[in-house]
Design an enzyme around this catalytic site. Structure first.
Site, PDB file in Angstrom:
ATOM      1  N   LYS A 194       0.818  -1.323  -0.025  1.00 16.16           N
ATOM      2  CA  LYS A 194      -0.099  -0.019  -0.050  1.00 16.16           C
ATOM      3  C   LYS A 194       0.799   1.311   0.093  1.00 16.16           C
ATOM      4  O   LYS A 194       1.521   1.665   1.113  1.00 16.16           O
ATOM      5  CB  LYS A 194      -0.814  -0.007   1.143  1.00 16.16           C
ATOM      6  CG  LYS A 194      -1.888   1.325   0.994  1.00 16.16           C
ATOM      7  CD  LYS A 194      -2.481   1.567   2.265  1.00 16.16           C
ATOM      8  CE  LYS A 194      -1.998   3.168   2.883  1.00 16.16           C
ATOM      9  NZ  LYS A 194      -2.027   4.192   1.974  1.00 16.16           N
ATOM     10  N   GLY A 247       7.017   4.829   8.028  1.00 20.34           N
ATOM     11  CA  GLY A 247       5.985   6.083   8.120  1.00 20.34           C
ATOM     12  C   GLY A 247       6.394   6.583   9.669  1.00 20.34           C
ATOM     13  O   GLY A 247       7.341   6.358  10.220  1.00 20.34           O
ATOM     14  N   SER A 248       5.239   7.503  10.150  1.00 21.85           N
ATOM     15  CA  SER A 248       5.635   7.879  11.174  1.00 21.85           C
ATOM     16  C   SER A 248       5.300   7.281  12.464  1.00 21.85           C
ATOM     17  O   SER A 248       4.708   5.941  12.650  1.00 21.85           O
ATOM     18  CB  SER A 248       4.497   9.094  11.217  1.00 21.85           C
ATOM     19  OG  SER A 248       3.087   8.343  11.152  1.00 21.85           O
ATOM     20  N   THR A 249       5.761   7.433  13.490  1.00 21.98           N
ATOM     21  CA  THR A 249       5.883   6.664  14.685  1.00 21.98           C
ATOM     22  C   THR A 249       4.582   6.516  15.191  1.00 21.98           C
ATOM     23  O   THR A 249       4.128   5.415  15.723  1.00 21.98           O
ATOM     24  CB  THR A 249       6.911   7.366  15.949  1.00 21.98           C
ATOM     25  OG1 THR A 249       8.169   7.296  15.281  1.00 21.98           O
ATOM     26  CG2 THR A 249       6.500   6.855  17.329  1.00 21.98           C
ATOM     27  N   GLY A 252       3.132   3.981  13.285  1.00 18.87           N
ATOM     28  CA  GLY A 252       3.814   2.738  13.751  1.00 18.87           C
ATOM     29  C   GLY A 252       2.985   2.116  14.700  1.00 18.87           C
ATOM     30  O   GLY A 252       2.836   0.701  15.006  1.00 18.87           O
ATOM     31  N   GLU A 270       9.731   1.099  10.481  1.00 21.33           N
ATOM     32  CA  GLU A 270      10.858   2.189  10.442  1.00 21.33           C
ATOM     33  C   GLU A 270      10.312   3.694  10.494  1.00 21.33           C
ATOM     34  O   GLU A 270       9.426   4.001   9.639  1.00 21.33           O
ATOM     35  CB  GLU A 270      11.467   2.227   8.830  1.00 21.33           C
ATOM     36  CG  GLU A 270      12.100   0.766   8.541  1.00 21.33           C
ATOM     37  CD  GLU A 270      13.641   0.763   9.013  1.00 21.33           C
ATOM     38  OE1 GLU A 270      13.994   1.837   9.545  1.00 21.33           O
ATOM     39  OE2 GLU A 270      14.366  -0.299   8.774  1.00 21.33           O
ATOM     40  N   CYS A 305      13.527  10.798   6.927  1.00 22.85           N
ATOM     41  CA  CYS A 305      13.467  10.264   8.048  1.00 22.85           C
ATOM     42  C   CYS A 305      14.613  10.515   8.977  1.00 22.85           C
ATOM     43  O   CYS A 305      14.361  10.902  10.305  1.00 22.85           O
ATOM     44  CB  CYS A 305      12.995   8.923   8.077  1.00 22.85           C
ATOM     45  SG  CYS A 305      14.268   7.783   7.081  1.00 22.85           S
ATOM     46  N   GLU A 404       9.206  15.725  15.125  1.00 16.35           N
ATOM     47  CA  GLU A 404       9.547  15.524  13.743  1.00 16.35           C
ATOM     48  C   GLU A 404       8.894  16.513  12.886  1.00 16.35           C
ATOM     49  O   GLU A 404       7.763  16.380  12.688  1.00 16.35           O
ATOM     50  CB  GLU A 404       9.590  14.098  13.262  1.00 16.35           C
ATOM     51  CG  GLU A 404       9.872  13.922  11.840  1.00 16.35           C
ATOM     52  CD  GLU A 404       9.863  12.595  11.588  1.00 16.35           C
ATOM     53  OE1 GLU A 404       8.711  12.076  11.685  1.00 16.35           O
ATOM     54  OE2 GLU A 404      10.748  12.043  10.811  1.00 16.35           O
TER      55      GLU A 404
HETATM   56  P1  NAP Z   1       2.460   8.302   7.866  1.00  8.59           P
HETATM   57  O1  NAP Z   1       1.412   9.249   7.814  1.00  8.59           O
HETATM   58  O2  NAP Z   1       2.697   7.321   8.944  1.00  8.59           O
HETATM   59  O3  NAP Z   1       1.972   7.210   6.754  1.00  8.59           O
HETATM   60  C1  NAP Z   1       2.654   5.852   6.316  1.00  8.59           C
HETATM   61  C2  NAP Z   1       1.790   4.914   5.498  1.00  8.59           C
HETATM   62  O4  NAP Z   1       1.099   4.486   6.589  1.00  8.59           O
HETATM   63  C3  NAP Z   1       0.992   5.525   4.311  1.00  8.59           C
HETATM   64  O5  NAP Z   1       0.805   4.725   3.309  1.00  8.59           O
HETATM   65  C4  NAP Z   1      -0.355   5.864   5.093  1.00  8.59           C
HETATM   66  O6  NAP Z   1      -1.196   5.830   4.209  1.00  8.59           O
HETATM   67  C5  NAP Z   1      -0.344   4.809   6.171  1.00  8.59           C
HETATM   68  N1  NAP Z   1      -1.275   5.071   7.285  1.00  8.59           N
HETATM   69  C6  NAP Z   1      -1.623   6.422   7.801  1.00  8.59           C
HETATM   70  N2  NAP Z   1      -2.667   6.254   8.714  1.00  8.59           N
HETATM   71  C7  NAP Z   1      -2.748   4.954   8.891  1.00  8.59           C
HETATM   72  C8  NAP Z   1      -3.639   4.184   9.597  1.00  8.59           C
HETATM   73  N3  NAP Z   1      -4.472   4.692  10.728  1.00  8.59           N
HETATM   74  N4  NAP Z   1      -3.711   2.755   9.722  1.00  8.59           N
HETATM   75  C9  NAP Z   1      -2.929   2.321   8.674  1.00  8.59           C
HETATM   76  N5  NAP Z   1      -2.004   2.875   7.851  1.00  8.59           N
HETATM   77  C10 NAP Z   1      -2.035   4.176   7.948  1.00  8.59           C
HETATM   78  O7  NAP Z   1       3.810   8.764   7.208  1.00  8.59           O
HETATM   79  P2  NAP Z   1       4.047   9.585   5.993  1.00  8.59           P
HETATM   80  O8  NAP Z   1       3.521  11.062   6.519  1.00  8.59           O
HETATM   81  O9  NAP Z   1       3.563   9.268   4.755  1.00  8.59           O
HETATM   82  O10 NAP Z   1       5.648   9.594   5.931  1.00  8.59           O
HETATM   83  C11 NAP Z   1       6.647  10.557   6.877  1.00  8.59           C
HETATM   84  C12 NAP Z   1       6.732   9.899   7.954  1.00  8.59           C
HETATM   85  O11 NAP Z   1       7.615   8.455   7.648  1.00  8.59           O
HETATM   86  C13 NAP Z   1       7.882  10.310   8.809  1.00  8.59           C
HETATM   87  O12 NAP Z   1       7.613  10.360  10.198  1.00  8.59           O
HETATM   88  C14 NAP Z   1       9.200   9.793   8.394  1.00  8.59           C
HETATM   89  O13 NAP Z   1      10.304   9.973   9.475  1.00  8.59           O
HETATM   90  C15 NAP Z   1       8.888   8.490   8.067  1.00  8.59           C
HETATM   91  N6  NAP Z   1       9.930   7.698   7.357  1.00  8.59           N
HETATM   92  C16 NAP Z   1      10.732   6.773   8.008  1.00  8.59           C
HETATM   93  C17 NAP Z   1      11.596   6.048   7.158  1.00  8.59           C
HETATM   94  C18 NAP Z   1      12.603   5.232   8.048  1.00  8.59           C
HETATM   95  O14 NAP Z   1      13.097   4.363   7.318  1.00  8.59           O
HETATM   96  N7  NAP Z   1      12.769   5.135   9.403  1.00  8.59           N
HETATM   97  C19 NAP Z   1      11.800   6.587   5.740  1.00  8.59           C
HETATM   98  C20 NAP Z   1      11.056   7.235   5.451  1.00  8.59           C
HETATM   99  C21 NAP Z   1       9.977   7.824   6.241  1.00  8.59           C
HETATM  100  P3  NAP Z   1      -1.897   7.422   3.608  1.00  8.59           P
HETATM  101  O15 NAP Z   1      -0.757   8.205   3.393  1.00  8.59           O
HETATM  102  O16 NAP Z   1      -2.501   6.869   2.541  1.00  8.59           O
HETATM  103  O17 NAP Z   1      -2.963   7.869   4.698  1.00  8.59           O
END
Ligand code: NAP
Ligand code: MG
Length: 501
Positions: A194, A247-249, A252, A270, A305, A404
């Site tokens: 996804k 994605g975000s903590t 996660g 991650e 990230c 963040e």
């Molecule tokens: P996010 O909002 O946490 O979303 C990540 C994924 O989770 C997306 O596909 C999102 O779908 C999905 N998601 C959101 N809410 C959800 C829920 N309630 N239930 C299930 N899935 C859900 O993160 P983002 O804004 O896309 O990306 C930024 C974050 O990613 C930052 O915190 C960054 O630090 C982190 N990141 C970490 C790494 C690493 O390797 N550590 C690398 C890159 C990014 P939708 O977007 O479609 O809602």
């Protein structure tokens, strides 16, 4: 040797017209609309225009995708294929990504706003390299025979888990997907991917390339949609064996809960970071360090990230050092992402733009001073652009030092000695990465060990390649992407004990 030509377009509309982006889900080897027929707009943050309609998959679509992935897994066509066959197919997949690099790079750029030169020179080749690395590894790793009493043969074998849910973010859409797909597919699993709602296009496109490369239908399913619907359906699914999440903590943590409420699926996370970038007074090269600090926070619009979002600098050299960083930052101004050579592109969408501007406002309100930037720019474009921003006098307790931001905002914090620098570095819920600059080899060793993070760089920033593991400590998550270690999380150990006569 000629440099790679960067594909460009005169406008988002022209690029979209040329590429005709596919927005449907990819299930069981074919593009399909969401069962309910719902779609959502794919908006380019370059100019705010709508470039495609994306299938808004929901629980019913995830059910079909998981069932197909399970059937493909159970058929053994991929899960039980010889390692050399899996190697060949994945090598072809990597080759097809490269063959279609111009298209994939343009899709990525119009979808989420990063500079076309970065998409073409970093994201796409990096993704192909990742897939290829795991392809090459898969027929070179043996299982174990345990050193038991000779009356038995105890085989310790690794088996694929089954159906993997891969849920990824929008900052490096193709690359983050590849970090999951490479090791998960190489070890024989089926994957339901996804993408983030802001960046579905490259994930949807490469699913077809995988099948073209010979991956059996059903082994890779792509279900675009919202996190709260498609993402949650994957997290809660009783027949998904593991979720690999980036994605975000905050999200996660949801996946841990989904696991507990459903089938105890394995979860690897991650998540976010608040990386300290420490400049000790004996830094071997202040200009080099300043360049690393600037690129470490402004690369990819700060949507990284492990971005070095906290600059920890010795109080004696702060003003001089900030001036050096600002000088580099002046050369990393936002521009049209479709123009080759643009170094900073658009923020992913209006929501993220507002979030980052909100943090800049919070920094001002808490008393931090702006040494550079601080504004939304290029508003005539209709797109989402924020200039490189540096706060010069931040306290580590402030919101801009603790949370963040995920944008081009650097928070500068001073320290008096190494012990204080380490204490500040570790005063965070995150532990993804850290960096320090020193000439002293003992200090380098000691501080690298003391920083609680999954990656520490010394006299460089963001260095690494596909051979090195990446992932966090603390609330930055657990489990590692990249390197051979990543293969462990997509397999389980099985002991087969054979008693001899
Ligand atoms: P996010 O909002 O946490 O979303 C990540 C994924 O989770 C997306 O596909 C999102 O779908 C999905 N998601 C959101 N809410 C959800 C829920 N309630 N239930 C299930 N899935 C859900 O993160 P983002 O804004 O896309 O990306 C930024 C974050 O990613 C930052 O915190 C960054 O630090 C982190 N990141 C970490 C790494 C690493 O390797 N550590 C690398 C890159 C990014 P939708 O977007 O479609 O809602
Ligand atoms: Mg988009």
């Amino acid at each position: 040797m000629s440099a790679t030509a960067i594909p460009t377009a005169s406008s988002v509309a022209e690029a979209a017209e040329r590429l005709q982006p596919e927005g449907r889900a990819f299930i069981n080897g074919a593009y399909v609309a969401a069962i309910g027929g719902a779609t959502f707009d794919c908006v380019s943050p370059i100019d705010g225009s709508v470039i495609a309609q994306i299938a808004a998959c929901d629980t019913a679509d995830v059910d079909v995708a998981v069932a197909g992935a399970r059937a493909a897994f159970n058929s053994g066509e991929w899960s039980n294929a010889s390692p050399s066959r899996r190697k060949k197919v994945l090598q072809r997949f990597a080759a097809l990504i490269l063959k279609n690099a111009d298209e994939l790079a343009l899709l990525e750029t119009i979808d989420m706003g990063k500079p076309i030169s970065d998409s073409r020179l970093i994201d796409v080749p990096g993704s192909a390299k990742c897939i290829n690395f795991y392809a090459e590894a898969v027929d070179k790793i043996s299982d174990e025979i345990a050193p038991t009493d000779p009356s038995a043969v105890a085989m310790v074998v690794r088996e694929p888990l089954g159906v993997i849910g891969a849920v990824v973010p929008w900052n490096f859409p193709l690359m983050m997907a590849s970090w999951k797909l490479g090791p998960a597919l190489a070890t024989g699993n089926s994957v339901v991917l996804k993408p983030a709602e802001q960046s579905s296009l490259t994930a949807i496109r490469i699913a077809q390339l995988a099948v073209d490369a010979g991956l059996p239908a059903g082994v890779l399913q792509v279900v675009p949609g919202m996190g709260e619907t498609a993402g949650q359906a994957i997290g809660m699914h009783m027949d998904v064996d593991m979720v690999a999440f980036t994605g975000s903590t905050e999200v996660g943590k949801y996946f841990m809960q989904y696991s507990g409420k459903s089938n105890l699926k394995r979860v690897s996370l991650e998540c976010g970071g608040k990386t300290p970038h420490i400049i000790l007074p004996d830094c071997p090269d202040l200009d080099k360090a300043a360049s690393a600090v600037a690129w470490g926070i402004f690369f990819n619009q700060g949507e990284v990230c492990n971005a070095g979002s906290r600059l920890l600098v010795h109080e004696d050299i702060r003003d001089d050092f900030i001036a050096r960083v600002a000088k580099v930052a002046a050369g990393i101004q936002p521009g049209d992402p479709l123009v080759a050579g643009t170094k900073m592109g658009a923020m992913v969408d209006e929501t993220q733009t507002d979030r980052v501007l909100g943090y800049i406002e919070a920094g001002r309100a808490e008393g931090a001073s702006i040494a550079l930037g601080g504004n939304r720019v290029m508003t005539d474009s209709g797109g989402c652009y924020i200039e490189p921003t540096i706060f010069s006098n931040v306290d580590n307790g402030m919101k801009i030092a603790q949370e963040e931001i995920f944008g081009p905002v650097l928070s500068t914090i001073t320290f008096k000695n190494v012990e204080e620098a380490v204490a500040i570095a570790n005063d965070t819920i995150y532990g993804l990465a850290g960096a320090l600059w020193t000439r002293d080899v003992s200090t380098a060793h000691k501080v690298a060990r003391q920083i609680k993070a999954g990656v520490v760089w010394v006299n460089c920033f963001d260095a690494g390649d596909i051979t090195t593991p990446f992932g966090g400590f603390k609330q930055s998550g657990f489990g590692r992407d990249k390197s051979l270690h990543a293969m462990d999380k997509y397999t389980d150990l099985k002991l087969i004990w054979i008693q001899l006569d």
